[in-house]
Design an enzyme around this catalytic site. Structure first.
Site, short mmCIF file in Angstrom:
data_model
loop_
_atom_site.label_atom_id
_atom_site.label_comp_id
_atom_site.label_asym_id
_atom_site.label_seq_id
_atom_site.Cartn_x
_atom_site.Cartn_y
_atom_site.Cartn_z
N THR A 1 0.97 -1.28 -0.02
CA THR A 1 -0.12 0.07 -0.08
C THR A 1 0.76 1.27 -0.07
OG1 THR A 1 -1.62 -1.33 1.29
CG2 THR A 1 -1.97 1.20 1.12
N LYS B 1 5.76 10.45 20.80
CA LYS B 1 5.76 11.36 21.95
C LYS B 1 4.56 11.70 22.47
CE LYS B 1 9.25 13.58 19.37
NZ LYS B 1 9.59 15.12 18.42
N1 CP Z 1 -2.80 -5.67 0.84
C1 CP Z 1 -1.84 -4.86 1.46
O1 CP Z 1 -2.31 -3.96 2.49
O2 CP Z 1 -0.64 -5.03 1.74
P1 CP Z 1 0.57 -4.29 2.62
O3 CP Z 1 0.18 -4.62 4.02
O4 CP Z 1 1.78 -4.72 2.43
O5 CP Z 1 0.26 -2.80 2.42
#
Ligand code: CP
Length: 304
Positions: A52, A80
């Protein structure tokens, strides 16, 4: 200013428009290579990600824009004690659009109430993952030609699998859809998704623990990983993690034009022996995700 928090924030017409734009980007990438010149995307990832985050970043670079952000909460001032609301206000001063992933359900919604730029939910806890759904929709459209009349099987962790919740919501808008839910008892689809989406839209659905008895009825098989990070007990995770493993032997019972999908990352749910089967579509999903995120960035920034 519009944000994307839930897939239902987009009308069917807007989704059609995103699909058309993504297909046009695939056909004519050169037309889009300067569309976001001078624009900045911030990727605020409070949880791990490969696809993503990197696909959002690749999308913005391929549109001629720039990217800033962080990939873990520890390297941001959240460590923090800074709130999501303040983070969103602050980053709005630096970026034109923000993609946010957060382990807490609803965090991107809170961010959208305080930001002065569009917020994209890049996954919030076990809740929703609308841009994965956009990738999934483009995959289904290109593989099946459309959405009406399909029987979709969702297999694995349907409780915590946020991509499942978002895809069911998106598909519930199409005609003559049937849904088959395959999971262990402990990982069944949450009742609110059944009530508010499936039952409300009159979508016929069945629930089973027996994968092999239903695989031959499916047009789409959406496999999912058991979401270790959402479990309170490691013992429980270890007991459930290999509940369903798709092997060439099981796939032999399936339709010849089945579309096997998985949002990835894969752990053990799909044998690598299937990767070269023409029905394996999960790496196409990865690529299509980048094009749909390009289309989404253009839409939310109001770029023609
Ligand atoms: N499909 C998906 O959300 O993969 P990532 O967690 O690698 O972003």
């Amino acid at each position: 200013m519009k944000s994307l928090i839930d897939i239902c924030d987009l009308s069917r017409e807007e989704i059609d428009s995103l699909l058309d734009t993504a297909n046009d980007i695939i056909a004519h990438p050169e037309v889009y290579s300067e569309k976001c010149r001078g624009k900045k995307l911030a990727t605020l990832f409070f949880e791990p990600s490969t696809r993503t985050r990197l696909s959002f970043e690749a999308a913005m670079y391929e549109l001629g824009g720039n990217v800033l952000g962080f990939s873990e909460a520890q390297s941001s001032s959240a460590s923090k004690g800074e709130s999501v609301a303040d983070t969103a206000r602050v980053v709005s001063c630096y970026a034109d659009i923000i993609a946010m992933r957060h382990p807490k359900e609803g965090a991107p919604l809170v961010a959208s109430m305080h930001a002065s730029v569009p917020i994209i939910n890049a996954g919030d806890g076990g809740h929703n993952h609308p841009t994965q759904t956009l990738a999934d929709l483009l995959t289904i459209k290109r593989e099946k030609g459309g959405f009406d009349g399909l029987t979709l099987g969702f297999c694995g962790d349907l409780k915590f699998g946020r991509t499942v919740h978002s895809l069911i919501a998106a598909m519930s808008r199409y005609k003559d859809i049937r849904v088959v839910l395959i999971s262990p008892q402990e990982l069944k689809l949450p009742s609110y998704v059944k009530r508010d989406i499936l039952q409300k839209n009159g979508i016929p659905y069945t629930q089973t623990t027996d994968f092999e008895s239903v695989i031959d009825s499916l047009d789409i098989l959406y496999m999912t990983r058991v979401q270790r990070e959402r479990f309170f007990s490691e013992e429980e995770y270890l007991r459930l993690k290999d509940s369903y493993i798709l092997t060439p032997e099981k796939l032999r019972r399936a339709k010849s034009d089945l579309c096997v999908m998985h949002p990835l990352p894969r752990v053990n749910e799909i044998s690598t022996a299937i990767d070269n089967d023409p029905r394996a579509c999960y790496f196409k999903q990865v690529l299509y995700g980048k094009y749909m995120r390009m289309a989404l960035i253009l839409m939310l920034l109001g770029v023609n």
